[in-house]
Design a protein around this motif. Sequence first.
Motif, short mmCIF file in Angstrom:
data_model
loop_
_atom_site.label_atom_id
_atom_site.label_comp_id
_atom_site.label_asym_id
_atom_site.label_seq_id
_atom_site.Cartn_x
_atom_site.Cartn_y
_atom_site.Cartn_z
N GLY A 116 0.83 -1.20 0.00
CA GLY A 116 0.00 0.00 0.00
C GLY A 116 0.86 1.24 0.00
N GLU A 117 0.23 2.36 -0.27
CA GLU A 117 0.95 3.63 -0.25
C GLU A 117 0.83 4.24 1.14
N ARG A 118 1.96 4.66 1.71
CA ARG A 118 1.99 5.21 3.06
C ARG A 118 1.83 6.73 3.05
N GLY A 119 2.40 7.40 2.03
CA GLY A 119 2.29 8.85 2.00
C GLY A 119 2.95 9.45 0.78
N ARG A 120 2.65 10.75 0.59
CA ARG A 120 3.24 11.54 -0.49
C ARG A 120 3.76 12.83 0.09
N HIS A 121 4.91 13.25 -0.41
CA HIS A 121 5.54 14.47 0.08
C HIS A 121 6.12 15.23 -1.11
N THR A 122 6.09 16.56 -1.05
CA THR A 122 6.66 17.40 -2.09
C THR A 122 7.47 18.51 -1.42
N TRP A 123 8.64 18.82 -2.00
CA TRP A 123 9.47 19.91 -1.50
C TRP A 123 10.35 20.42 -2.63
N ASP B 296 16.24 24.80 -9.31
CA ASP B 296 14.82 25.05 -9.59
C ASP B 296 14.19 23.69 -9.92
N LEU B 297 14.01 22.90 -8.87
CA LEU B 297 13.57 21.51 -9.01
C LEU B 297 12.61 21.17 -7.89
N ARG B 298 11.44 20.68 -8.27
CA ARG B 298 10.44 20.24 -7.29
C ARG B 298 10.53 18.72 -7.18
N ILE B 299 10.69 18.24 -5.96
CA ILE B 299 10.80 16.81 -5.68
C ILE B 299 9.44 16.29 -5.23
N HIS B 300 9.01 15.19 -5.81
CA HIS B 300 7.78 14.50 -5.40
C HIS B 300 8.20 13.11 -4.94
N ALA B 301 7.86 12.77 -3.72
CA ALA B 301 8.23 11.45 -3.19
C ALA B 301 6.99 10.70 -2.74
N ARG B 302 6.96 9.43 -3.07
CA ARG B 302 5.90 8.54 -2.59
C ARG B 302 6.57 7.46 -1.75
N VAL B 303 5.98 7.17 -0.60
CA VAL B 303 6.49 6.15 0.30
C VAL B 303 5.49 5.00 0.33
N PHE B 304 6.01 3.79 0.09
CA PHE B 304 5.16 2.60 0.04
C PHE B 304 5.48 1.66 1.19
N ASP B 305 4.45 1.04 1.73
CA ASP B 305 4.63 -0.11 2.62
C ASP B 305 4.81 -1.30 1.71
N VAL B 306 5.80 -2.14 2.02
CA VAL B 306 6.05 -3.33 1.21
C VAL B 306 6.17 -4.55 2.11
N GLN B 307 6.00 -5.70 1.49
CA GLN B 307 6.18 -6.97 2.19
C GLN B 307 7.24 -7.76 1.44
N GLU B 308 8.11 -8.41 2.20
CA GLU B 308 9.14 -9.26 1.59
C GLU B 308 8.49 -10.54 1.09
N ASP B 309 8.95 -11.01 -0.07
CA ASP B 309 8.48 -12.29 -0.59
C ASP B 309 9.06 -13.44 0.22
N ALA B 310 10.29 -13.26 0.70
CA ALA B 310 10.97 -14.23 1.57
C ALA B 310 12.04 -13.45 2.33
N THR B 311 12.43 -13.95 3.50
CA THR B 311 13.43 -13.27 4.31
C THR B 311 14.82 -13.65 3.82
N HIS B 312 15.58 -12.63 3.41
CA HIS B 312 16.96 -12.83 2.94
C HIS B 312 17.86 -11.81 3.63
N ASP B 313 19.16 -12.04 3.56
CA ASP B 313 20.11 -11.07 4.08
C ASP B 313 20.10 -9.83 3.19
N VAL B 314 20.32 -8.68 3.80
CA VAL B 314 20.45 -7.44 3.06
C VAL B 314 21.85 -7.41 2.43
N VAL B 315 21.90 -7.15 1.12
CA VAL B 315 23.16 -7.02 0.40
C VAL B 315 23.17 -5.62 -0.21
N LEU B 316 24.06 -4.76 0.33
CA LEU B 316 24.08 -3.36 -0.09
C LEU B 316 24.76 -3.15 -1.43
N ASN B 317 24.30 -2.12 -2.14
CA ASN B 317 24.96 -1.62 -3.35
C ASN B 317 26.02 -0.65 -2.84
#
Length: 126
Positions: free
Chosen positions: A68-75, A82-103
Amino acid sequence: MGETAEKHLVYCRVVRDGAVLFLHRSPGVFRAGQWELPGGTVEPGEPHETAAVREVAEETGLTVRIAGERGRHTWMDIGGKDLRIHARVFDVQEDATHDVVLNDGEHDDFTWADPATLDLADHFRA
């Protein structure tokens, strides 16, 4: 005077055992040293939900689906562009539990935490 450019970002709230996943920005990148939710830029023509799932996979190696969508923010750009940022934050569910591997190019650490315990930008705290 030109028209203000628009940038669309997506972020995901991944929760495990009541704690939220946050990534720490690497030295030398924009907002270095800050904690943030996994996420990034929406590519032209890409649906926001698709971008959110893609960004989580690229940044953490996790496979998620939108709950689901948690919220929207603009700044306006904090760097003075001269740039307007639009952000959407989503709630997500993992398909399976795995270790986090960073980029390594963007983030140098991660934590599972209560958002109240971290110094976060307003759009992440909300």
